[in-house]
Design an enzyme around this catalytic site. Structure first.
Site, PDB file in Angstrom:
ATOM      1  N   SER A 192       0.670  -1.124  -0.056  1.00  0.00           N
ATOM      2  CA  SER A 192      -0.154   0.008  -0.075  1.00  0.00           C
ATOM      3  C   SER A 192       1.028   1.370   0.018  1.00  0.00           C
ATOM      4  CB  SER A 192      -0.985   0.068   1.228  1.00  0.00           C
ATOM      5  OG  SER A 192      -2.310  -0.535   1.128  1.00  0.00           O
ATOM      6  N   VAL A 220       1.115  -3.942   3.902  1.00  0.00           N
ATOM      7  CA  VAL A 220       1.149  -5.250   4.327  1.00  0.00           C
ATOM      8  C   VAL A 220       2.612  -6.053   4.133  1.00  0.00           C
ATOM      9  CG1 VAL A 220      -1.385  -5.531   4.539  1.00  0.00           C
ATOM     10  CG2 VAL A 220      -0.090  -6.261   2.448  1.00  0.00           C
ATOM     11  N   LYS A 251       0.328   3.617  -2.713  1.00  0.00           N
ATOM     12  CA  LYS A 251      -0.977   4.566  -2.843  1.00  0.00           C
ATOM     13  C   LYS A 251      -0.626   6.013  -2.979  1.00  0.00           C
ATOM     14  CE  LYS A 251      -4.229   0.987  -1.312  1.00  0.00           C
ATOM     15  NZ  LYS A 251      -4.227   0.089  -0.272  1.00  0.00           N
ATOM     16  N   TYR A 262      -2.958  -2.560 -10.689  1.00  0.00           N
ATOM     17  CA  TYR A 262      -2.994  -2.472  -9.076  1.00  0.00           C
ATOM     18  C   TYR A 262      -2.162  -3.438  -8.677  1.00  0.00           C
ATOM     19  CZ  TYR A 262      -4.387  -2.531  -4.462  1.00  0.00           C
ATOM     20  OH  TYR A 262      -4.537  -2.587  -2.970  1.00  0.00           O
ATOM     21  N   TYR A 271      -3.898   3.229   7.636  1.00  0.00           N
ATOM     22  CA  TYR A 271      -5.287   2.283   7.772  1.00  0.00           C
ATOM     23  C   TYR A 271      -6.214   3.042   8.987  1.00  0.00           C
ATOM     24  CZ  TYR A 271      -2.376  -1.171   5.480  1.00  0.00           C
ATOM     25  OH  TYR A 271      -1.160  -1.767   4.564  1.00  0.00           O
TER      26      TYR A 271
HETATM   27  N1  GLU Z   1      -1.944  -5.601  -2.221  1.00  0.00           N
HETATM   28  C1  GLU Z   1      -2.450  -5.306  -0.975  1.00  0.00           C
HETATM   29  C2  GLU Z   1      -3.889  -5.557  -1.108  1.00  0.00           C
HETATM   30  O1  GLU Z   1      -4.368  -5.163  -2.114  1.00  0.00           O
HETATM   31  C3  GLU Z   1      -2.321  -4.165  -0.374  1.00  0.00           C
HETATM   32  C4  GLU Z   1      -2.514  -3.821   0.891  1.00  0.00           C
HETATM   33  C5  GLU Z   1      -1.873  -2.974   1.709  1.00  0.00           C
HETATM   34  O2  GLU Z   1      -0.639  -2.935   1.834  1.00  0.00           O
HETATM   35  O3  GLU Z   1      -2.567  -2.319   2.694  1.00  0.00           O
HETATM   36  O4  GLU Z   1      -4.533  -6.171  -0.281  1.00  0.00           O
END
Ligand code: GLU
Length: 305
Positions: free
Chosen positions: A61, A259, A64, A189, A241
């Site tokens: 993430s 994650v 992002k 993605y 988060y």
């Molecule tokens: N590729 C992970 C997902 O979409 C990223 C989640 C994350 O790092 O928060 O679940």
């Protein structure tokens, strides 16, 4: 500073035992839960490091904010704002954030999966392959590392198992929030999340956000200060988060976790920080990584509040 970082890693190392590796993407469960590293770039031009800071891991993430930057650079704030909202959802990153009746762009923000999937469609490029390449180039530029590339195994692992993200993307499609083929958008993605980085890469990207869009050392401007402000504000409210509020109190700087176990922290005008420790808490944040940042924030008065 190197000594301070060594000391912090030592003090916080036992927290690596309190978390769990992400296993919903099977390949991520192969990480070593003992790994713990930190890298800092400061505005005085110095870089400091400790622990396993050269280990490579997938950005997950933490891509992002880079996706958001690319979307802003390609379209400007107004268009991005029309497609993806800016309010914290208070829910997990992969929550299905739709009421019975509808899903609106205001229900998304750029740091939750739905927002990030929608942002893939905003990147300019004829094909999704080209969109991803542009995002990868921006990541390399911000990190000052032309060798950054895709972790093929993690990418394929998530592509094979990512049914929750498929559900989210199909919801976006149902409500007219993405127009393109769901599988093409998702492929971009999944690749974006599987970009392989180190703590040093994250520290440099964080530093550029802390430094009003200018790269460390050369001061070359990659994006305007208003985009840095936009991204940092959203990192502050949504980057960790549904643990962002608590993180704001305890650490007090914009940051993004993934994650894969990485955290990128932005200390406006002062430093960029990259941390790696793959054992996560229930919300998906690196347990030892957060503890190290709390410790560092107290010792160096990093909180912006
Ligand atoms: N590729 C992970 C997902 O979409 C990223 C989640 C994350 O790092 O928060 O679940």
């Amino acid at each position: 500073m190197d000594e301070l970082l060594e000391q912090i890693l030592k003090e916080c190392h036992h927290y690596t035992k309190e978390g769990k590796l992400a296993n919903y993407i099977p390949e991520l469960a192969k990480a070593n839960p003992d790994d713990f590293g930190i890298y800092i770039i400061s505005s005085d031009g110095r870089s400091s490091r400790a622990g396993d800071c050269d280990k490579k891991f997938t950005i997950q993430s933490i891509v992002k904010p880079i996706l958001l930057l690319q979307a802003l650079m390609d379209n400007g704030t107004e268009v991005v704002r029309q497609h993806v909202g800016v309010e914290a959802t208070g829910k997990p990153f992969d929550a299905i954030n739709a009421s019975d009746q509808t899903l609106l762009s205001d229900h998304l923000n750029p740091m939750v999966n739905m927002g990030a999937i929608a942002m893939c469609t905003l990147i300019h490029g004829e094909t999704y392959e080209e969109k991803f390449q542009r995002l990868l180039e921006l990541t390399r530029k911000l990190a000052g590392n032309p060798e950054i590339c895709l972790d093929e195994a993690v990418y394929l692992s998530e592509k094979r198992t990512g049914s929750k993200n498929r559900a989210l993307a199909y919801l976006l499609k149902t409500y007219g929030m993405i127009g393109d083929e769901v599988e093409d958008v998702l492929d971009c993605y999944f690749r974006a999340c599987s970009i392989r980085v180190s703590c040093a890469d994250l520290a440099r990207i964080g530093y550029t956000l802390a430094n009003h869009g200018k790269l460390p050392f050369t001061n070359e401007s990659v994006f305007p200060v208003e985009f840095a402000r936009y991204v940092n504000a959203i990192l502050m409210t949504c980057g960790m988060y549904d643990g962002s509020g608590e993180f704001a109190i305890k650490v007090g700087v914009p940051a993004k976790s993934g994650v894969g176990g990485g955290i990128m922290a932005v200390v406006p005008t002062r430093m960029g920080i990259g941390i790696y420790s793959p054992a996560l808490n229930a919300k998906g944040n690196s347990v030892a990584g957060i503890k190290a940042l709390e410790n560092l924030s107290q010792k160096l008065y990093l909180s912006i509040f």
